[in-house]
Design a protein around this motif. Structure first.
Motif, mmCIF file in Angstrom:
data_model
loop_
_atom_site.group_PDB
_atom_site.id
_atom_site.type_symbol
_atom_site.label_atom_id
_atom_site.label_comp_id
_atom_site.label_asym_id
_atom_site.label_seq_id
_atom_site.Cartn_x
_atom_site.Cartn_y
_atom_site.Cartn_z
ATOM 1 N N ARG A 102 0.780 -1.351 -0.029
ATOM 2 C CA ARG A 102 0.056 0.049 -0.015
ATOM 3 C C ARG A 102 0.858 1.218 -0.114
ATOM 4 N NH1 ARG A 102 -3.236 -3.000 4.170
ATOM 5 N NH2 ARG A 102 -5.375 -3.423 3.132
ATOM 6 N N GLY A 103 1.816 1.132 0.646
ATOM 7 C CA GLY A 103 2.909 2.399 0.755
ATOM 8 C C GLY A 103 3.479 2.713 -0.530
ATOM 9 N N HIS A 104 3.548 1.840 -1.556
ATOM 10 C CA HIS A 104 4.241 2.175 -2.822
ATOM 11 C C HIS A 104 3.085 2.605 -3.493
ATOM 12 C CE1 HIS A 104 8.111 1.155 -1.960
ATOM 13 N NE2 HIS A 104 7.808 -0.287 -1.711
ATOM 14 N N GLY A 105 1.638 2.826 -3.218
ATOM 15 C CA GLY A 105 0.519 3.197 -4.049
ATOM 16 C C GLY A 105 -0.304 2.403 -4.936
ATOM 17 N N ALA A 106 -0.199 0.901 -4.116
ATOM 18 C CA ALA A 106 -0.822 -0.175 -5.051
ATOM 19 C C ALA A 106 -2.247 -0.363 -4.239
ATOM 20 C CB ALA A 106 -0.297 -1.456 -5.305
ATOM 21 N N GLU A 107 -3.193 -0.948 -4.953
ATOM 22 C CA GLU A 107 -4.124 -1.287 -4.302
ATOM 23 C C GLU A 107 -4.243 -2.870 -3.813
ATOM 24 O OE1 GLU A 107 -9.035 -2.610 -5.604
ATOM 25 O OE2 GLU A 107 -7.864 -1.149 -6.993
ATOM 26 N N LEU A 108 -4.514 -2.985 -2.625
ATOM 27 C CA LEU A 108 -4.357 -4.449 -2.223
ATOM 28 C C LEU A 108 -5.637 -5.202 -2.043
ATOM 29 C CD1 LEU A 108 -1.834 -6.169 -0.655
ATOM 30 C CD2 LEU A 108 -3.074 -5.467 1.562
ATOM 31 N N VAL A 109 -5.737 -6.317 -2.328
ATOM 32 C CA VAL A 109 -6.883 -7.132 -2.433
ATOM 33 C C VAL A 109 -6.562 -8.485 -1.726
ATOM 34 C CG1 VAL A 109 -8.788 -8.306 -3.889
ATOM 35 C CG2 VAL A 109 -7.689 -6.384 -4.611
ATOM 36 N N VAL A 110 -7.117 -8.673 -0.543
ATOM 37 C CA VAL A 110 -6.903 -9.926 0.244
ATOM 38 C C VAL A 110 -7.979 -10.953 -0.140
ATOM 39 C CG1 VAL A 110 -6.610 -10.764 2.602
ATOM 40 C CG2 VAL A 110 -5.796 -8.394 1.887
ATOM 41 N N VAL A 111 -7.404 -12.179 -0.407
ATOM 42 C CA VAL A 111 -8.266 -13.479 -0.475
ATOM 43 C C VAL A 111 -7.880 -14.653 -0.004
ATOM 44 C CG1 VAL A 111 -8.792 -12.525 -3.292
ATOM 45 C CG2 VAL A 111 -6.849 -14.055 -2.723
#
Length: 305
Positions: A102-111
């Motif tokens: 997240r700190g690098h600007g990406a969207e995180l999706v947890v599955v």
């Protein structure tokens, strides 16, 4: 199946030079450690992720599935390239890795663990994003192979290279480079006993996947993936052997690296050193690849005992 060549790896070295650290060989007793933990994202993954992102990324951005380190690396690469990034991670991914993504600007999706690949494929299809897999692509393998170039350049008479194995991209790339430049050197893969699908696959002569319920028992969260057909082909052709280490041996190696070489290793990153300390490596001038240092603080404290 066409395997990655030395030319591919050398081209990758030029492509990734602006963002990677040429990590040193750090003496530790009678061996040398290659600390990829010193990369900007804390692991070797920046090499393959950036090489692939530069070659593959379109304006729609990139997506991947990851246990954490590849996701960080791709997020960093995407931010430099100015494109969106989505990272699909399995439940249980260490918080230090999720926060870095997240700190690098990406969207995180947890599955759930069994849906990490399908989840990433769904995002790619729905949003028109380019998939950059963590290991199952020639550009990724070539990028990881640049570590092998550096090892042989700094230690031309290297005799043994110990490499962690998960999905097999790192071992495929390093073995490809080392065997091309120092054919007499032995490249040995190392897995946790609790995630030894690659060893079973090589002995069976075909890919033998392990279910997440089996491989997720290991503390080495970065070494839970199965081989792909592409990485299996590389390892079958170019890896000399594969050995396993126990959970206690991994923790002991983390402690040894911190106390002896002043290097922080996550469990996955310590497995190559664990094989040497446990006496499972061939004799000779040896380099152990420390693949990453993005360790959960609690796990690191438990390793130090």
């Amino acid at each position: 199946m066409e395997l990655v060549s030395l030319d591919d790896i050398q081209a990758a070295a030029e492509r990734i030079a602006p963002v990677t650290v040429r990590t040193p060989l750090v003496p530790m007793g009678e061996i040398w450690v290659k600390p990829e933990s010193l990369q900007r994202v804390g692991s070797f993954k920046i090499r393959g992720a950036y090489n692939a992102a530069v070659a593959l990324a379109g304006p729609g951005g990139v997506v991947t599935h990851s246990s954490g380190n590849h996701g960080q690396a791709l997020a960093y690469a995407a931010r430099r390239l100015g494109v969106p990034c989505v990272v699909v991670v399995p439940e249980g991914t260490p918080r230090v890795k999720a926060e870095a993504i997240r700190g690098h600007g990406a969207e995180l999706v947890v599955v759930p663990p069994e849906h990490r690949i399908s989840g990433a494929e769904k995002v790619a299809a729905e949003r028109g994003m380019t998939m950059v897999p963590p290991y199952d692509h020639p550009f990724v393998i070539a990028g990881q192979g640049t570590i092998g170039l550096e090892i042989v350049a700094e230690l031309p008479d290297v005799e043994v290279v110990l490499v962690p194995v998960s999905g097999g991209g790192l071992a495929s790339g390093i073995a490809s480079a080392v065997k091309a430049l120092a054919p007499a050197a032995r490249v040995i893969g190392v897995e946790p006993e609790l995630a030894a699908d690659a060893r079973e696959s090589l002995r069976a002569g075909h890919v033998v996947p392990w279910e997440p319920s089996r491989s997720f028992r290991t503390i080495a969260d970065g070494l839970r993936a199965n081989l792909s057909e592409l990485t299996f082909a590389h390892l079958r052709a170019r890896l000399d052997d594969i050995v396993t280490v126990s959970e206690d041996e991994i923790l002991a190696a983390m402690r040894h690296l911190a106390q002896t070489a002043r290097l922080i290793a996550e469990p996955s990153g310590a497995t190559a050193t664990a094989a040497y300390l446990a006496g499972r490596a061939p004799s000779g001038r040896t380099v152990a690849v420390l693949s990453g240092g993005n360790v959960d603080p609690e796990v690191f404290r438990s390793a130090l005992g």
